[in-house]
Design a protein around this motif. Structure first.
Motif, mmCIF file in Angstrom:
data_model
loop_
_atom_site.group_PDB
_atom_site.id
_atom_site.type_symbol
_atom_site.label_atom_id
_atom_site.label_comp_id
_atom_site.label_asym_id
_atom_site.label_seq_id
_atom_site.Cartn_x
_atom_site.Cartn_y
_atom_site.Cartn_z
ATOM 1 N N GLU A 1 0.834 -1.197 0.000
ATOM 2 C CA GLU A 1 0.000 0.000 0.000
ATOM 3 C C GLU A 1 0.871 1.250 0.000
ATOM 4 N N ARG B 1 0.718 2.151 -5.437
ATOM 5 C CA ARG B 1 -0.462 1.289 -5.572
ATOM 6 C C ARG B 1 -1.703 2.111 -5.913
ATOM 7 N N ASP B 2 -1.827 3.273 -5.319
ATOM 8 C CA ASP B 2 -2.974 4.137 -5.644
ATOM 9 C C ASP B 2 -2.924 4.585 -7.097
#
Length: 427
Positions: free
Chosen positions: A217, A221-222
């Protein structure tokens, strides 16, 4: 410097203390290096859009031009760049739409001080809309599919994900072949190749999606999740569907058809322009996302004019695209309706077409033809700044004409002594 130069005259017409006062709230922190002087930034933004310059060009020309330096508040000639060009980008992001509207307000007040417009000119306006195109390539399916596949492959490599196949060799060749088939009018082959290219992009997307849970995360990843959602929307959009994607880095771009013979479609956003009916001075400019109907933009356009000028327009002249506007506080005249109008109102109605020339000047002499700023907030900032540049050009032209009239009057008094009194009086 020559105190009669138009930029020297302009520096005295603008109230620079307004930016010191109104922009101070955009810098709440008192730690670190002090911010750049607001007058320097405001002057550079004025010069940039008045002379159609980029961020790098206006800063470079500032070093060479003493009048540019005088406008921004310098007393002695400087030999170094005042700021890094990227500082203008950060300043635009800090001040936002409210900050650039203060820039436009000061040009309106400077126009009143210089005599370009009267104090009551804002009560009679002409309103029209145009398209401000975005700085994107012409959208084709082959280009979008290949670009999406390439971006997904780069994100996978950055995240350390090993794809089954990235199609780095096959996809670019196939994208070129699609264009060749279209040029040769071999549309059956073109559609077949396009379908295969779309399949390549879909395979890379699904392969990367299977590895999303293995990525830690964080920001990377976003970014991957956002890009996967965007590419999925691209692959599932219909030819005539809503919310189509025309650029991966600018998904908010709209496709607007204006009925022009030379350009059938324009890709950007709709911009509402409000100018004084007599002088063509811009007193309001606002961008609208989503390609709304022209009549639905009139109320907001008139509200902006009232905010910037402290005067509610009594008369607004528009074209036939504004039928069904629903505005009641201001009298609205629509082209083609002359029944029951006085000769004065009929003349005002004919005057409406003058706004078309003002929009043309903003696109050719200014930077309205193509917006390089990102996102819908970039459209809003850039449209207002283009209006500032247009007003500055009008003020400078008025100051040049005023100086020329003074010179002509003096020469006439010298060479025609019997007319000396009349010439000096008129000057």
């Amino acid at each position: 410097i020559d105190p009669r130069h138009e930029l020297v005259k302009l520096a005295t017409l603008i109230d620079w203390e307004v930016f010191e006062r109104e922009w101070s709230g955009f810098f709440p922190s008192g730690k670190g290096r002090p911010a750049t002087e607001p007058r320097l930034v405001a002057g550079l933004l004025y010069l940039q859009h008045a002379y159609r310059l980029s961020d790098e060009a206006v800063v470079a020309r500032w070093v060479e031009n003493p009048y540019y330096q005088h406008l921004t508040g310098e007393t002695f000639f400087q030999h170094k760049l005042p700021i890094d060009p990227s500082s203008l980008t950060r300043w635009r992001g800090r001040i936002g739409e409210e900050g650039v509207e203060w820039l436009l307000t000061q040009t309106i007040r400077a126009g009143q001080k210089s005599g370009v417009i009267d104090k009551d000119s804002a009560k009679r306006v002409a309103v029209d809309t145009t398209v401000m195109e975005k700085n994107i390539a012409y959208p084709t399916d082959a280009r979008l599919y290949e670009r999406a596949r390439d971006q997904l492959a780069d994100l996978a490599q950055e995240a350390g994900v090993e794809l089954r196949q990235s199609y780095a060799r096959l996809a670019p060749r196939l994208a070129l072949q699609v264009g060749r088939y279209a040029h040769a009018k071999q549309f059956k082959r073109m559609r077949k190749a396009l379908k295969k290219l779309k399949g390549y992009t879909g395979r890379v997307m699904r392969d990367l999606r299977r590895h999303v849970q293995d990525i830690p995360e964080g920001a990377l990843r976003d970014r991957i999740v956002g890009k996967l959602a965007l590419v999925s929307q691209l692959l599932h959009q219909q030819p005539k569907g809503a919310d189509k994607i025309y650029a991966l880095h600018e998904p908010e771009v709209d496709c607007i058809s204006k009925g022009k013979a030379r350009v059938r479609y324009e890709f950007g956003c709709k911009v509402s322009v409000a100018t004084t009916l007599d002088e063509g001075f811009v007193v309001g400019m606002r961008s609208f996302a989503g390609n709304p109907y022209d009549g639905h933009t009139l109320r907001q356009a008139l509200e902006q004019v009232e905010i910037l000028t402290d005067q509610r327009p009594d008369l607004a002249v528009v074209d036939r695209g504004y039928r069904g506007h629903g505005v009641e506080a201001t009298r609205v005249l629509i082209s083609g309706t002359r029944r029951g109008l006085t000769p004065k109102l009929i003349a005002d109605l004919r005057r409406r077409s003058a706004i078309e020339a003002e929009i043309g000047h903003m696109k050719t002499d200014g930077r309205l033809s193509r917006c390089p700023l990102k996102g819908t907030i970039g459209d809003a900032l850039f449209a207002t700044l283009c209006a500032c540049g247009h007003n500055i050009r009008k003020i400078l032209a008025h100051l040049r004409a005023w100086l020329a009239s003074i010179v002509v009057a003096i020469l006439s008094a010298v060479y025609h002594p019997h007319r000396q009194y009349q010439a000096v009086t008129s000057a």
